[in-house]
Design an enzyme around this catalytic site. Structure first.
Site, PDB file in Angstrom:
ATOM      1  N   HIS A   1     -37.476 -53.143 -71.257  1.00  0.00           N
ATOM      2  CA  HIS A   1     -38.937 -53.090 -71.291  1.00  0.00           C
ATOM      3  C   HIS A   1     -39.504 -52.410 -72.545  1.00  0.00           C
ATOM      4  CE1 HIS A   1     -38.497 -54.535 -67.246  1.00  0.00           C
ATOM      5  NE2 HIS A   1     -39.806 -54.604 -67.069  1.00  0.00           N
TER       6      HIS A   1
ATOM      7  N   LYS B   1     -45.535 -48.502 -56.104  1.00  0.00           N
ATOM      8  CA  LYS B   1     -46.418 -48.351 -57.274  1.00  0.00           C
ATOM      9  C   LYS B   1     -47.549 -49.344 -57.124  1.00  0.00           C
ATOM     10  CE  LYS B   1     -43.809 -47.007 -61.388  1.00  0.00           C
ATOM     11  NZ  LYS B   1     -43.368 -47.562 -62.664  1.00  0.00           N
TER      12      LYS B   1
ATOM     13  N   GLU C   1     -35.848 -60.219 -63.731  1.00  0.00           N
ATOM     14  CA  GLU C   1     -35.756 -58.904 -63.075  1.00  0.00           C
ATOM     15  C   GLU C   1     -34.473 -58.801 -62.250  1.00  0.00           C
ATOM     16  OE1 GLU C   1     -37.814 -56.517 -63.868  1.00  0.00           O
ATOM     17  OE2 GLU C   1     -39.294 -57.762 -64.891  1.00  0.00           O
TER      18      GLU C   1
ATOM     19  N   HIS D   1     -44.267 -62.133 -69.293  1.00  0.00           N
ATOM     20  CA  HIS D   1     -43.638 -60.812 -69.184  1.00  0.00           C
ATOM     21  C   HIS D   1     -42.113 -60.975 -69.026  1.00  0.00           C
ATOM     22  CE1 HIS D   1     -43.136 -56.611 -68.165  1.00  0.00           C
ATOM     23  NE2 HIS D   1     -42.538 -56.947 -67.045  1.00  0.00           N
TER      24      HIS D   1
ATOM     25  N   ARG E   1     -35.553 -43.632 -61.866  1.00  0.00           N
ATOM     26  CA  ARG E   1     -36.421 -44.813 -61.791  1.00  0.00           C
ATOM     27  C   ARG E   1     -36.666 -45.394 -63.182  1.00  0.00           C
ATOM     28  NH1 ARG E   1     -41.260 -45.779 -57.350  1.00  0.00           N
ATOM     29  NH2 ARG E   1     -41.824 -47.827 -58.109  1.00  0.00           N
TER      30      ARG E   1
HETATM   31  N1  LIG Z   1     -45.927 -52.246 -58.779  1.00  0.00           N
HETATM   32  C1  LIG Z   1     -44.816 -52.461 -59.432  1.00  0.00           C
HETATM   33  O1  LIG Z   1     -43.815 -51.717 -59.300  1.00  0.00           O
HETATM   34  C2  LIG Z   1     -44.738 -53.643 -60.351  1.00  0.00           C
HETATM   35  C3  LIG Z   1     -43.485 -54.048 -60.853  1.00  0.00           C
HETATM   36  C4  LIG Z   1     -43.447 -55.187 -61.658  1.00  0.00           C
HETATM   37  C5  LIG Z   1     -44.613 -55.887 -61.942  1.00  0.00           C
HETATM   38  N2  LIG Z   1     -45.801 -55.449 -61.435  1.00  0.00           N
HETATM   39  C6  LIG Z   1     -47.037 -56.187 -61.708  1.00  0.00           C
HETATM   40  O2  LIG Z   1     -46.898 -57.477 -61.122  1.00  0.00           O
HETATM   41  C7  LIG Z   1     -47.665 -58.426 -61.858  1.00  0.00           C
HETATM   42  C8  LIG Z   1     -46.783 -59.610 -62.141  1.00  0.00           C
HETATM   43  O3  LIG Z   1     -46.370 -60.154 -60.911  1.00  0.00           O
HETATM   44  P1  LIG Z   1     -46.179 -61.717 -60.710  1.00  0.00           P
HETATM   45  O4  LIG Z   1     -45.282 -62.238 -61.748  1.00  0.00           O
HETATM   46  O5  LIG Z   1     -45.863 -61.942 -59.284  1.00  0.00           O
HETATM   47  O6  LIG Z   1     -47.615 -62.227 -61.121  1.00  0.00           O
HETATM   48  P2  LIG Z   1     -48.837 -62.933 -60.356  1.00  0.00           P
HETATM   49  O7  LIG Z   1     -49.288 -62.145 -59.207  1.00  0.00           O
HETATM   50  O8  LIG Z   1     -49.804 -63.219 -61.443  1.00  0.00           O
HETATM   51  O9  LIG Z   1     -48.199 -64.313 -59.863  1.00  0.00           O
HETATM   52  C9  LIG Z   1     -47.768 -65.259 -60.812  1.00  0.00           C
HETATM   53  C10 LIG Z   1     -48.490 -66.605 -60.591  1.00  0.00           C
HETATM   54  O10 LIG Z   1     -47.998 -67.205 -59.388  1.00  0.00           O
HETATM   55  C11 LIG Z   1     -49.091 -67.566 -58.544  1.00  0.00           C
HETATM   56  N3  LIG Z   1     -48.545 -67.520 -57.180  1.00  0.00           N
HETATM   57  C12 LIG Z   1     -48.285 -66.470 -56.395  1.00  0.00           C
HETATM   58  N4  LIG Z   1     -47.641 -66.847 -55.293  1.00  0.00           N
HETATM   59  C13 LIG Z   1     -47.488 -68.189 -55.364  1.00  0.00           C
HETATM   60  C14 LIG Z   1     -46.877 -69.165 -54.534  1.00  0.00           C
HETATM   61  N5  LIG Z   1     -46.243 -68.826 -53.412  1.00  0.00           N
HETATM   62  N6  LIG Z   1     -46.917 -70.454 -54.929  1.00  0.00           N
HETATM   63  C15 LIG Z   1     -47.514 -70.805 -56.103  1.00  0.00           C
HETATM   64  N7  LIG Z   1     -48.097 -69.941 -56.949  1.00  0.00           N
HETATM   65  C16 LIG Z   1     -48.076 -68.636 -56.573  1.00  0.00           C
HETATM   66  C17 LIG Z   1     -50.155 -66.564 -58.884  1.00  0.00           C
HETATM   67  O11 LIG Z   1     -51.439 -67.000 -58.552  1.00  0.00           O
HETATM   68  C18 LIG Z   1     -49.988 -66.461 -60.417  1.00  0.00           C
HETATM   69  O12 LIG Z   1     -50.614 -67.545 -61.037  1.00  0.00           O
HETATM   70  C19 LIG Z   1     -48.135 -57.706 -63.114  1.00  0.00           C
HETATM   71  O13 LIG Z   1     -49.498 -57.391 -62.985  1.00  0.00           O
HETATM   72  C20 LIG Z   1     -47.293 -56.444 -63.173  1.00  0.00           C
HETATM   73  O14 LIG Z   1     -47.972 -55.375 -63.778  1.00  0.00           O
HETATM   74  C21 LIG Z   1     -45.879 -54.354 -60.637  1.00  0.00           C
END
Ligand SMILES: NC(=O)c1ccc[n+]([C@@H]2O[C@H](COP(=O)([O-])OP(=O)(O)OC[C@H]3O[C@@H](n4cnc5c(N)ncnc54)[C@H](O)[C@@H]3O)[C@@H](O)[C@H]2O)c1
Length: 359
Positions: A248, A143, A185, A265, A241
């Site tokens: 949620h 996705k 998660e 989230h 799925r």
């Molecule tokens: N495609 C899908 O199936 C799916 C599923 C769940 C969530 N999502 C999406 O994912 C996003 C949330 O993901 P997330 O929680 O990873 O958010 P994110 O990408 O915002 O990362 C969270 C924070 O961690 C920081 N970061 C990333 N890697 C790091 C590292 N190694 N060290 C330090 N900081 C780091 C980022 O800059 C950010 O500030 C949302 O936009 C959500 O819609 C998509």
């Protein structure tokens, strides 16, 4: 030592690798040799992680490697945020045989995935998720997408990568909050599909033990297996799925309520999972002992387990009925049938839903 998962979907099969030192050790040659490669890195990912990846790419005989950074925020997960990536691809004359690498959290993997799906009608993609949430969730299943006009993830595509590398070392620089969001998660996956994983998580977190590297790899692997299994059976979210949305329906409503502003989230979903478990109890699908166990595990990892004092029930009902309108007047809840098994409950009575948030 890394662990491997094969994801099989109608639009393509790929390997997910979980382990430490993957970025140093992985031989990218089979994917990278003689190709133009663009690495899109989240600016918050430490440079050391990029250095390790760059060395491995240099050893893989790529034709050209470009690296760019993006700012990650939900606001920048937009058409405007994608433009600089398309501009680099275009100005560097990347052709159809090029390869994109997303290096960052879920925002990065969603954005880079969408660029890969649409640049020249689709180019190859490697996802290297660097947050716990993106490893166990966002980077598996194809996705991809962006936010548009105030709605989340409403523009995008299903687009499978060629490879997903989950290097557990990249999680060491994560903030506690981001780490705990990922744990939400993992708990969700255990609740909907794997009682043994739930017990494993209880053994680690209820005893307040430090999580060892081996345990971390193992729980990421087991959690990712569940996500991979579910998406392999239902790539485009036609049936099972939907079970991944456990917690949620409440979580989305909580995220829209002012008194819970500032909740991440993962925190909203953590609380949502407690409410969804309470609904399962009220529907007599789980026992009160099971409900208490679920609440205790969620609490033990540092997620909120009760609503704040200023929580307003009317705001909650309003947020739920807004979602109800969008979803053709029917709300879908995922409920448990014991720990490790879930099902869809269509439109339970409003009074029961209200009762379920009284924890
Ligand atoms: N495609 C899908 O199936 C799916 C599923 C769940 C969530 N999502 C999406 O994912 C996003 C949330 O993901 P997330 O929680 O990873 O958010 P994110 O990408 O915002 O990362 C969270 C924070 O961690 C920081 N970061 C990333 N890697 C790091 C590292 N190694 N060290 C330090 N900081 C780091 C980022 O800059 C950010 O500030 C949302 O936009 C959500 O819609 C998509």
């Amino acid at each position: 030592m890394s662990k491997s998962i094969n994801v099989r979907t109608p639009s393509g099969n790929y390997e997910v690798l979980v382990g430490s030192k993957l970025l140093e050790d992985y031989n990218f040659k089979w994917l990278v040799q003689n190709r133009q490669v663009l690495v899109v890195k989240d600016s918050n990912v430490p440079n050391k992680i990029l250095e390790n990846l760059s060395i491995s790419l240099d050893n893989s005989e790529a034709k050209q490697v470009e690296i760019m950074e993006i700012e990650t925020s939900e606001k920048n997960k937009s058409f405007e945020g994608l433009m600089p990536i398309f501009e680099v691809l275009n100005s560097s004359k990347f052709n159809r045989d090029c390869l994109l690498i997303g290096l960052g959290g879920g925002i990065t993997t969603d954005m880079v995935g969408f660029v890969a799906a649409s640049y020249l009608r689709g180019v190859d993609l490697i996802q290297i998720p660097t947050t716990l949430l993106s490893q166990v969730d966002a980077a598996i299943g194809g996705k991809t997408g962006i936010n548009f006009s105030g709605s989340k993830n409403n523009i995008g595509a299903f687009y499978q990568p060629k490879l997903v590398l989950m290097d557990t070392d990249s999680l060491k620089s994560l903030s506690k909050l981001d780490f705990v969001d990922g744990l939400a998660e993992i708990i969700k996956h255990s609740l909907i599909a794997d009682k043994n994983l739930f017990t494993k998580l209880e053994n680690i977190f209820l005893n307040d033990k430090d999580l060892s590297d081996a345990e971390l790899t193992q729980i990421i692997y087991e959690s990712s297996l569940i996500k991979a299994f579910v998406v392999s059976n239902d790539e485009k979210e036609k049936s099972d799925r939907a079970l991944l949305n456990f917690g949620h329906t409440y979580g989305h409503a909580f995220e829209a309520i002012q008194s819970l502003e500032g909740f991440s989230h993962g925190q909203a979903v953590g609380l949502g999972m407690i409410c969804a478990s309470h609904l399962s109890l009220l529907l007599e699908k789980i026992s009160s002992e099971e409900f208490e166990k679920i609440k205790n595990l969620i609490k033990s990892v540092g997620l909120p387990h009760e609503l704040p004092d200023n929580f307003n029930e009317d705001d909650f009902s309003e947020a739920m009925s807004r979602d109800k309108k969008i979803l053709n007047k029917k709300l879908r809840f995922i409920t448990l049938r014991g720990i490790g098994s879930a099902e869809i409950t269509e439109d339970p009575p409003d009074d029961l839903v209200l009762k379920s948030i009284n924890l």
